[in-house]
Design a protein around this motif. Structure first.
Motif, mmCIF file in Angstrom:
data_model
loop_
_atom_site.group_PDB
_atom_site.id
_atom_site.type_symbol
_atom_site.label_atom_id
_atom_site.label_comp_id
_atom_site.label_asym_id
_atom_site.label_seq_id
_atom_site.Cartn_x
_atom_site.Cartn_y
_atom_site.Cartn_z
ATOM 1 N N ASP A 82 0.852 -1.180 0.000
ATOM 2 C CA ASP A 82 0.000 0.000 0.000
ATOM 3 C C ASP A 82 0.892 1.236 0.000
ATOM 4 O O ASP A 82 1.835 1.338 0.775
ATOM 5 N N THR A 83 0.602 2.184 -0.864
ATOM 6 C CA THR A 83 1.419 3.391 -0.944
ATOM 7 C C THR A 83 0.554 4.588 -1.282
ATOM 8 O O THR A 83 -0.450 4.456 -1.986
ATOM 9 N N ASP A 84 0.933 5.737 -0.756
ATOM 10 C CA ASP A 84 0.209 6.979 -1.041
ATOM 11 C C ASP A 84 0.763 7.665 -2.286
ATOM 12 O O ASP A 84 0.325 8.743 -2.656
ATOM 13 N N GLU A 85 1.738 7.027 -2.918
ATOM 14 C CA GLU A 85 2.423 7.650 -4.057
ATOM 15 C C GLU A 85 2.045 6.986 -5.382
ATOM 16 O O GLU A 85 2.847 6.993 -6.319
ATOM 17 N N LYS A 86 0.841 6.434 -5.485
ATOM 18 C CA LYS A 86 0.482 5.679 -6.672
ATOM 19 C C LYS A 86 0.520 6.517 -7.940
ATOM 20 O O LYS A 86 1.005 6.070 -8.978
ATOM 21 N N THR A 87 -0.002 7.744 -7.880
ATOM 22 C CA THR A 87 -0.008 8.588 -9.075
ATOM 23 C C THR A 87 1.407 8.977 -9.474
ATOM 24 O O THR A 87 1.762 8.954 -10.653
ATOM 25 N N ALA A 88 2.233 9.318 -8.492
ATOM 26 C CA ALA A 88 3.625 9.662 -8.789
ATOM 27 C C ALA A 88 4.333 8.482 -9.433
ATOM 28 O O ALA A 88 5.101 8.647 -10.393
ATOM 29 N N LEU A 89 4.047 7.276 -8.942
ATOM 30 C CA LEU A 89 4.672 6.084 -9.518
ATOM 31 C C LEU A 89 4.226 5.861 -10.954
ATOM 32 O O LEU A 89 5.009 5.406 -11.795
ATOM 33 N N ILE A 90 2.974 6.185 -11.252
ATOM 34 C CA ILE A 90 2.475 6.050 -12.630
ATOM 35 C C ILE A 90 3.253 6.970 -13.558
ATOM 36 O O ILE A 90 3.697 6.571 -14.645
ATOM 37 N N LEU A 91 3.445 8.218 -13.132
ATOM 38 C CA LEU A 91 4.170 9.188 -13.953
ATOM 39 C C LEU A 91 5.621 8.760 -14.154
ATOM 40 O O LEU A 91 6.168 8.860 -15.266
ATOM 41 N N ILE A 92 6.240 8.271 -13.093
ATOM 42 C CA ILE A 92 7.637 7.843 -13.187
ATOM 43 C C ILE A 92 7.752 6.584 -14.044
ATOM 44 O O ILE A 92 8.681 6.449 -14.855
ATOM 45 N N GLU A 93 6.797 5.662 -13.881
ATOM 46 C CA GLU A 93 6.835 4.424 -14.659
ATOM 47 C C GLU A 93 6.777 4.706 -16.156
ATOM 48 O O GLU A 93 7.518 4.098 -16.948
ATOM 49 N N ALA A 94 5.903 5.624 -16.549
ATOM 50 C CA ALA A 94 5.781 5.961 -17.967
ATOM 51 C C ALA A 94 7.104 6.483 -18.506
ATOM 52 O O ALA A 94 7.530 6.134 -19.621
ATOM 53 N N ASP A 95 7.790 7.307 -17.720
ATOM 54 C CA ASP A 95 9.058 7.861 -18.170
ATOM 55 C C ASP A 95 10.155 6.805 -18.181
ATOM 56 O O ASP A 95 10.995 6.776 -19.089
ATOM 57 N N LEU A 96 10.165 5.930 -17.175
ATOM 58 C CA LEU A 96 11.159 4.856 -17.140
ATOM 59 C C LEU A 96 11.026 3.954 -18.366
ATOM 60 O O LEU A 96 12.027 3.558 -18.976
ATOM 61 N N LEU A 97 9.798 3.633 -18.725
ATOM 62 C CA LEU A 97 9.570 2.792 -19.898
ATOM 63 C C LEU A 97 10.050 3.490 -21.169
ATOM 64 O O LEU A 97 10.757 2.898 -21.996
ATOM 65 N N ARG A 98 9.661 4.749 -21.334
ATOM 66 C CA ARG A 98 10.023 5.473 -22.555
ATOM 67 C C ARG A 98 11.532 5.658 -22.658
ATOM 68 O O ARG A 98 12.123 5.432 -23.716
ATOM 69 N N ARG A 99 12.163 6.024 -21.556
ATOM 70 C CA ARG A 99 13.594 6.314 -21.608
ATOM 71 C C ARG A 99 14.450 5.051 -21.599
ATOM 72 O O ARG A 99 15.655 5.120 -21.798
ATOM 73 N N SER A 100 13.806 3.896 -21.394
ATOM 74 C CA SER A 100 14.507 2.624 -21.587
ATOM 75 C C SER A 100 14.101 1.986 -22.915
ATOM 76 O O SER A 100 14.232 0.782 -23.113
ATOM 77 N N LEU A 101 13.562 2.833 -23.797
ATOM 78 C CA LEU A 101 13.280 2.476 -25.201
ATOM 79 C C LEU A 101 12.120 1.502 -25.369
ATOM 80 O O LEU A 101 11.986 0.872 -26.424
ATOM 81 N N GLN A 102 11.256 1.424 -24.363
ATOM 82 C CA GLN A 102 10.096 0.532 -24.438
ATOM 83 C C GLN A 102 8.867 1.342 -24.878
ATOM 84 O O GLN A 102 7.875 1.447 -24.175
ATOM 85 N N PHE A 103 8.955 1.889 -26.074
ATOM 86 C CA PHE A 103 7.944 2.814 -26.571
ATOM 87 C C PHE A 103 6.569 2.156 -26.727
ATOM 88 O O PHE A 103 5.549 2.731 -26.346
ATOM 89 N N ASP A 104 6.532 0.976 -27.296
ATOM 90 C CA ASP A 104 5.257 0.286 -27.513
ATOM 91 C C ASP A 104 4.554 -0.016 -26.200
ATOM 92 O O ASP A 104 3.323 0.023 -26.123
ATOM 93 N N GLU A 105 5.352 -0.306 -25.165
ATOM 94 C CA GLU A 105 4.770 -0.614 -23.860
ATOM 95 C C GLU A 105 4.140 0.626 -23.236
ATOM 96 O O GLU A 105 3.103 0.539 -22.570
ATOM 97 N N VAL A 106 4.743 1.789 -23.441
ATOM 98 C CA VAL A 106 4.149 3.037 -22.949
ATOM 99 C C VAL A 106 2.778 3.238 -23.580
ATOM 100 O O VAL A 106 1.789 3.527 -22.894
ATOM 101 N N ILE A 107 2.712 3.069 -24.889
ATOM 102 C CA ILE A 107 1.451 3.269 -25.609
ATOM 103 C C ILE A 107 0.407 2.254 -25.162
ATOM 104 O O ILE A 107 -0.744 2.605 -24.876
ATOM 105 N N ARG A 108 0.811 0.994 -25.082
ATOM 106 C CA ARG A 108 -0.127 -0.069 -24.704
ATOM 107 C C ARG A 108 -0.660 0.126 -23.292
ATOM 108 O O ARG A 108 -1.864 -0.004 -23.044
ATOM 109 N N LYS A 109 0.237 0.473 -22.363
ATOM 110 C CA LYS A 109 -0.132 0.505 -20.949
ATOM 111 C C LYS A 109 -0.912 1.748 -20.555
ATOM 112 O O LYS A 109 -1.740 1.699 -19.636
ATOM 113 N N PHE A 110 -0.685 2.871 -21.244
ATOM 114 C CA PHE A 110 -1.247 4.135 -20.769
ATOM 115 C C PHE A 110 -2.227 4.804 -21.730
ATOM 116 O O PHE A 110 -2.780 5.852 -21.395
#
Length: 213
Positions: free
Chosen positions: A148-176
């Motif tokens: 359980d975490t109070d930072e769920k939205t922040a984690l969503i924003l960071i996750e999207a950037d981690l995926l994109r900047r690790s070249l997982q472009f299709d996963e960003v589009i699919r997931k979000f």
């Protein structure tokens, strides 16, 4: 204004003392990156976020904090060589060593943040290991999601950037692509991440680019 003062710290592992820069105060002006990395002046204080004992190699946010796993960890090849990773900066090595300690201590929040911050230092030094470290951070993030975490939205924003900047472009589009957040700026950041991913853009971008569109 950033104020940094040197303090003598006693290492809780080896008992020896050493001087370390401690951040007394700082400020930030401007927009953070879209992975929430703060702007200046706070951005340039990362060398104060962790302390490393020059005698035994222990790394902690405060060297006076007790190490919660056997100290033998600090003498392993994995720790001493950062698992064989040749980072371009000592600061990257420090964050990675803190990741190894946090992982052993099962402190999932510290483990994830250490990898995220390590990736930021890799960016600053043009280190190609940034992509690999971001992929590791994504795996570490999954451990946090199980709690359980109070930072769920922040984690969503960071996750999207981690995926994109690790070249997982299709996963960003699919997931979000179908995600809708309540906050308009946060929702616009996700939309921006998708647009960047569609263009195969893995560069650093700021929230300012989003709000000014």
């Amino acid at each position: 204004m950033t104020i940094i003062r040197d303090f003598e710290k006693k290492c809780s592992v080896c008992g020896r003392t050493s001087m370390h820069p401690v951040l007394s105060s700082t400020n930030s002006w401007g927009y953070p990156d879209i992975d929430l990395r703060p702007p200046e002046m706070q951005r340039s204080t990362m060398d104060t976020w962790l302390e490393e004992c020059p005698h035994c190699g222990y790394v902690a946010s405060n060297l006076e904090n007790k190490l919660e796993v056997p100290a033998d960890l600090l003498n392993t090849d994995e720790y001493l060589t950062c698992e064989g990773k040749s980072f371009k900066s000592k600061l990257s090595e420090r964050f990675y060593k803190h990741y190894l300690i946090s992982k052993a201590e099962k402190d999932y929040g510290a483990e994830f943040l250490s990898l995220l911050h390590c990736a930021w230092t890799c960016d600053d030094n043009g280190d190609e290991l940034a992509v690999e470290i971001r992929k590791m951070a994504l795996k570490s993030m999954n451990k946090m999601k199980a709690q359980d975490t109070d930072e769920k939205t922040a984690l969503i924003l960071i996750e999207a950037d981690l995926l994109r900047r690790s070249l997982q472009f299709d996963e960003v589009i699919r997931k979000f692509k179908d995600l809708i957040l309540e906050d308009k700026t946060q929702n616009d950041i996700i939309t921006f991440q998708i647009e960047l991913s569609m263009n195969k853009d893995s560069d650093c971008h700021t929230v300012g680019e989003v709000v000014k569109k």
